[in-house]
Design an enzyme around this catalytic site. Structure first.
Site, PDB file in Angstrom:
ATOM      1  N   TYR A 169       4.390   9.916 -11.030  1.00  0.00           N
ATOM      2  CA  TYR A 169       3.406   9.188 -10.205  1.00  0.00           C
ATOM      3  C   TYR A 169       2.593   8.257 -11.116  1.00  0.00           C
ATOM      4  O   TYR A 169       2.417   7.071 -10.825  1.00  0.00           O
ATOM      5  CB  TYR A 169       2.498  10.187  -9.485  1.00  0.00           C
ATOM      6  CG  TYR A 169       1.460   9.557  -8.591  1.00  0.00           C
ATOM      7  CD1 TYR A 169       1.756   9.224  -7.270  1.00  0.00           C
ATOM      8  CD2 TYR A 169       0.169   9.280  -9.060  1.00  0.00           C
ATOM      9  CE1 TYR A 169       0.791   8.639  -6.451  1.00  0.00           C
ATOM     10  CE2 TYR A 169      -0.786   8.695  -8.252  1.00  0.00           C
ATOM     11  CZ  TYR A 169      -0.468   8.377  -6.948  1.00  0.00           C
ATOM     12  OH  TYR A 169      -1.412   7.795  -6.134  1.00  0.00           O
ATOM     13  N   LYS A 204       2.442   4.092 -11.213  1.00  0.00           N
ATOM     14  CA  LYS A 204       1.189   3.347 -11.013  1.00  0.00           C
ATOM     15  C   LYS A 204       0.845   2.493 -12.238  1.00  0.00           C
ATOM     16  O   LYS A 204       0.260   1.426 -12.105  1.00  0.00           O
ATOM     17  CB  LYS A 204       0.055   4.324 -10.666  1.00  0.00           C
ATOM     18  CG  LYS A 204       0.268   5.046  -9.323  1.00  0.00           C
ATOM     19  CD  LYS A 204       0.389   4.069  -8.154  1.00  0.00           C
ATOM     20  CE  LYS A 204       0.393   4.759  -6.811  1.00  0.00           C
ATOM     21  NZ  LYS A 204       0.439   3.813  -5.683  1.00  0.00           N
ATOM     22  N   SER A 247      -3.562   3.200  -8.846  1.00  0.00           N
ATOM     23  CA  SER A 247      -4.356   4.436  -8.857  1.00  0.00           C
ATOM     24  C   SER A 247      -5.039   4.514 -10.209  1.00  0.00           C
ATOM     25  O   SER A 247      -4.566   3.903 -11.188  1.00  0.00           O
ATOM     26  CB  SER A 247      -3.422   5.644  -8.689  1.00  0.00           C
ATOM     27  OG  SER A 247      -4.040   6.835  -9.129  1.00  0.00           O
ATOM     28  N   VAL A 307      -8.799   9.948  -3.036  1.00  0.00           N
ATOM     29  CA  VAL A 307      -9.297   9.444  -1.748  1.00  0.00           C
ATOM     30  C   VAL A 307      -8.906  10.431  -0.652  1.00  0.00           C
ATOM     31  O   VAL A 307      -7.797  11.002  -0.684  1.00  0.00           O
ATOM     32  CB  VAL A 307      -8.691   8.048  -1.414  1.00  0.00           C
ATOM     33  CG1 VAL A 307      -9.398   7.437  -0.207  1.00  0.00           C
ATOM     34  CG2 VAL A 307      -8.767   7.110  -2.603  1.00  0.00           C
ATOM     35  N   ASN A 318       0.805  -1.225   0.000  1.00  0.00           N
ATOM     36  CA  ASN A 318       0.000   0.000   0.000  1.00  0.00           C
ATOM     37  C   ASN A 318       0.840   1.279   0.000  1.00  0.00           C
ATOM     38  O   ASN A 318       0.385   2.318  -0.489  1.00  0.00           O
ATOM     39  CB  ASN A 318      -0.897  -0.018   1.246  1.00  0.00           C
ATOM     40  CG  ASN A 318      -1.702   1.244   1.402  1.00  0.00           C
ATOM     41  OD1 ASN A 318      -2.534   1.569   0.564  1.00  0.00           O
ATOM     42  ND2 ASN A 318      -1.456   1.962   2.499  1.00  0.00           N
TER      43      ASN A 318
HETATM   44  N1  LIG Z   1      -5.193   9.337  -1.587  1.00  0.00           N
HETATM   45  C1  LIG Z   1      -5.462   9.198  -2.892  1.00  0.00           C
HETATM   46  O1  LIG Z   1      -6.122  10.053  -3.522  1.00  0.00           O
HETATM   47  C2  LIG Z   1      -5.005   7.979  -3.620  1.00  0.00           C
HETATM   48  C3  LIG Z   1      -4.037   7.137  -3.115  1.00  0.00           C
HETATM   49  N2  LIG Z   1      -3.626   6.055  -3.828  1.00  0.00           N
HETATM   50  C4  LIG Z   1      -2.601   5.177  -3.312  1.00  0.00           C
HETATM   51  O2  LIG Z   1      -3.020   4.608  -2.076  1.00  0.00           O
HETATM   52  C5  LIG Z   1      -1.870   4.229  -1.327  1.00  0.00           C
HETATM   53  C6  LIG Z   1      -2.015   4.727   0.077  1.00  0.00           C
HETATM   54  O3  LIG Z   1      -1.909   6.135   0.070  1.00  0.00           O
HETATM   55  P1  LIG Z   1      -2.760   7.093   1.025  1.00  0.00           P
HETATM   56  O4  LIG Z   1      -3.270   6.373   2.199  1.00  0.00           O
HETATM   57  O5  LIG Z   1      -3.690   7.828   0.182  1.00  0.00           O
HETATM   58  O6  LIG Z   1      -1.633   8.131   1.424  1.00  0.00           O
HETATM   59  P2  LIG Z   1      -0.946   8.444   2.814  1.00  0.00           P
HETATM   60  O7  LIG Z   1       0.086   9.460   2.537  1.00  0.00           O
HETATM   61  O8  LIG Z   1      -1.981   8.723   3.828  1.00  0.00           O
HETATM   62  O9  LIG Z   1      -0.301   7.056   3.182  1.00  0.00           O
HETATM   63  C7  LIG Z   1       0.852   6.576   2.531  1.00  0.00           C
HETATM   64  C8  LIG Z   1       1.525   5.600   3.444  1.00  0.00           C
HETATM   65  O10 LIG Z   1       2.710   5.152   2.791  1.00  0.00           O
HETATM   66  C9  LIG Z   1       3.739   5.093   3.764  1.00  0.00           C
HETATM   67  N3  LIG Z   1       5.052   5.250   3.153  1.00  0.00           N
HETATM   68  C10 LIG Z   1       5.461   6.256   2.329  1.00  0.00           C
HETATM   69  N4  LIG Z   1       6.768   6.096   2.027  1.00  0.00           N
HETATM   70  C11 LIG Z   1       7.192   4.974   2.668  1.00  0.00           C
HETATM   71  C12 LIG Z   1       8.431   4.288   2.738  1.00  0.00           C
HETATM   72  N5  LIG Z   1       9.510   4.725   2.091  1.00  0.00           N
HETATM   73  N6  LIG Z   1       8.476   3.161   3.485  1.00  0.00           N
HETATM   74  C13 LIG Z   1       7.392   2.719   4.139  1.00  0.00           C
HETATM   75  N7  LIG Z   1       6.188   3.317   4.109  1.00  0.00           N
HETATM   76  C14 LIG Z   1       6.095   4.433   3.377  1.00  0.00           C
HETATM   77  C15 LIG Z   1       3.433   6.242   4.719  1.00  0.00           C
HETATM   78  O11 LIG Z   1       4.059   6.028   5.960  1.00  0.00           O
HETATM   79  C16 LIG Z   1       1.927   6.192   4.803  1.00  0.00           C
HETATM   80  O12 LIG Z   1       1.506   5.348   5.833  1.00  0.00           O
HETATM   81  C17 LIG Z   1      -0.666   4.804  -2.087  1.00  0.00           C
HETATM   82  O13 LIG Z   1      -0.056   3.778  -2.842  1.00  0.00           O
HETATM   83  C18 LIG Z   1      -1.288   5.849  -3.006  1.00  0.00           C
HETATM   84  O14 LIG Z   1      -0.512   6.096  -4.147  1.00  0.00           O
HETATM   85  C19 LIG Z   1      -4.209   5.718  -5.025  1.00  0.00           C
HETATM   86  C20 LIG Z   1      -5.170   6.508  -5.555  1.00  0.00           C
HETATM   87  C21 LIG Z   1      -5.650   7.688  -4.914  1.00  0.00           C
HETATM   88  C1  LIG Z   2      -2.684  14.358  -6.205  1.00  0.00           C
HETATM   89  C2  LIG Z   2      -1.798  13.550  -5.336  1.00  0.00           C
HETATM   90  C3  LIG Z   2      -2.365  12.255  -4.965  1.00  0.00           C
HETATM   91  C4  LIG Z   2      -2.719  11.451  -6.160  1.00  0.00           C
HETATM   92  C5  LIG Z   2      -3.665  10.420  -5.793  1.00  0.00           C
HETATM   93  C6  LIG Z   2      -4.131   9.728  -6.994  1.00  0.00           C
HETATM   94  O1  LIG Z   2      -3.720   8.630  -7.249  1.00  0.00           O
HETATM   95  C7  LIG Z   2      -5.035  10.449  -7.821  1.00  0.00           C
HETATM   96  C8  LIG Z   2      -4.950  10.353  -9.116  1.00  0.00           C
HETATM   97  C9  LIG Z   2      -5.669  11.285 -10.011  1.00  0.00           C
HETATM   98  C10 LIG Z   2      -4.808  12.405 -10.384  1.00  0.00           C
HETATM   99  C11 LIG Z   2      -4.840  12.555 -11.713  1.00  0.00           C
HETATM  100  C12 LIG Z   2      -5.651  11.575 -12.311  1.00  0.00           C
HETATM  101  O2  LIG Z   2      -5.956  11.445 -13.488  1.00  0.00           O
HETATM  102  C13 LIG Z   2      -6.094  10.627 -11.290  1.00  0.00           C
HETATM  103  C14 LIG Z   2      -7.517  10.241 -11.291  1.00  0.00           C
HETATM  104  C15 LIG Z   2      -8.517  11.366 -11.382  1.00  0.00           C
HETATM  105  C16 LIG Z   2      -9.922  10.940 -11.021  1.00  0.00           C
HETATM  106  C17 LIG Z   2     -10.738  10.570 -12.215  1.00  0.00           C
HETATM  107  C18 LIG Z   2     -12.143  10.107 -11.815  1.00  0.00           C
HETATM  108  C19 LIG Z   2     -12.918   9.686 -13.022  1.00  0.00           C
HETATM  109  C20 LIG Z   2     -14.360   9.289 -12.719  1.00  0.00           C
HETATM  110  O3  LIG Z   2     -14.872   9.534 -11.633  1.00  0.00           O
HETATM  111  O4  LIG Z   2     -14.943   8.675 -13.585  1.00  0.00           O
END
Ligand SMILES: NC(=O)C1=CN([C@@H]2O[C@H](COP(=O)(O)OP(=O)(O)OC[C@H]3O[C@@H](n4cnc5c(N)ncnc54)[C@H](O)[C@@H]3O)[C@@H](O)[C@H]2O)C=CC1
Ligand SMILES: CCCCCC(=O)/C=C/[C@H]1C=CC(=O)[C@@H]1CCCCCCC(=O)O
Length: 177
Positions: free
Chosen positions: A64, A68, A51, A99, A4
């Site tokens: 990024y 992904k 993502s 999210v 994650n």
């Molecule tokens: N928040 C969003 O809009 C979205 C998030 N994601 C993905 O979901 C996953 C979780 O992210 P979130 O909970 O949103 O963000 P967040 O920033 O709340 O959590 C990220 C986690 O990754 C850990 N982490 C970062 N670098 C690390 C390292 N070097 N070693 C160990 N742990 C590390 C952090 O300690 C933290 O617990 C990520 O892979 C992110 O890319 C995917 C789509 C959308």
């Molecule tokens: C911005 C930093 C954290 C990024 C988290 C993440 O993964 C978000 C990705 C979005 C950023 C650019 C994109 O194109 C991604 C998706 C955008 C949402 C699209 C929703 C489409 C729908 O609802 O149908």
């Protein structure tokens, strides 16, 4: 097992590749070493978090997005291998849209966005347009992947408009040979 951990850092983009992609690959291999029935393990499920930016271009987050995309390609490939090799391990990926987590705060930071910081308002507009998901829906999607014993190599998408659904790769769904 859930891989994650993730960062949004276009300035230190090598870190983004390391955390978002290299660690997912390493984590998956370590998981398989312990879980694969070929190694005397009990089998199980691995979920790699990608993502929606792994399926679409993300203009202000190119690395990024690349990391992904890599997670999806790796996960689908290793899932095909696990099936062909009868590992007893299912490997799937989850692709959420925005999210509501601390990751979204990185948009406001030049140290994360680097040269793309100038576009932060465009990203915020996207969030307003598409909405921001509650993390509980991601948990729900993950539980369903764990419980669905037929899922392997699946690419689950989660958006505010369509909820939990799957990417359909058509003829490229599985390795045939
Ligand atoms: N928040 C969003 O809009 C979205 C998030 N994601 C993905 O979901 C996953 C979780 O992210 P979130 O909970 O949103 O963000 P967040 O920033 O709340 O959590 C990220 C986690 O990754 C850990 N982490 C970062 N670098 C690390 C390292 N070097 N070693 C160990 N742990 C590390 C952090 O300690 C933290 O617990 C990520 O892979 C992110 O890319 C995917 C789509 C959308
Ligand atoms: C911005 C930093 C954290 C990024 C988290 C993440 O993964 C978000 C990705 C979005 C950023 C650019 C994109 O194109 C991604 C998706 C955008 C949402 C699209 C929703 C489409 C729908 O609802 O149908």
């Amino acid at each position: 097992m859930v891989n994650n951990a993730g960062v949004n850092n276009e300035k230190d983009w090598e870190k983004t590749i390391n955390v978002n992609l290299t660690s997912v690959i390493r984590g998956t291999y370590i998981g398989l070493e312990h879980m694969s029935k070929k190694n005397g393990g009990q089998g199980g499920v691995i979920i790699n978090i990608s993502s929606l930016a792994g399926l679409t271009p993300a203009a202000y987050q190119p690395v990024y997005s690349a990391s992904k995309h890599g997670v999806i390609g790796f996960t689908r490939s290793i899932a095909a291998l696990a099936s062909i090799g009868n590992y007893g391990v299912r490997i799937n990926t989850v692709c959420p849209a925005f999210v509501d987590t601390p990751l979204l705060e990185t948009i406001e930071k030049e140290e994360n966005m680097g040269e793309f910081y100038q576009y932060k308002d465009k990203l915020k507009d996207m969030m307003k347009c598409y909405g921001v998901l509650d993390p509980s829906l991601i948990a729900k999607g993950m539980v369903s992947l764990i419980e669905d014993e037929s899922s392997n190599g699946a690419v689950m998408k989660i958006t505010t408009s369509r909820g939990i659904h799957f990417e359909d790769f058509g003829a490229h769904q599985t390795t045939k040979i």
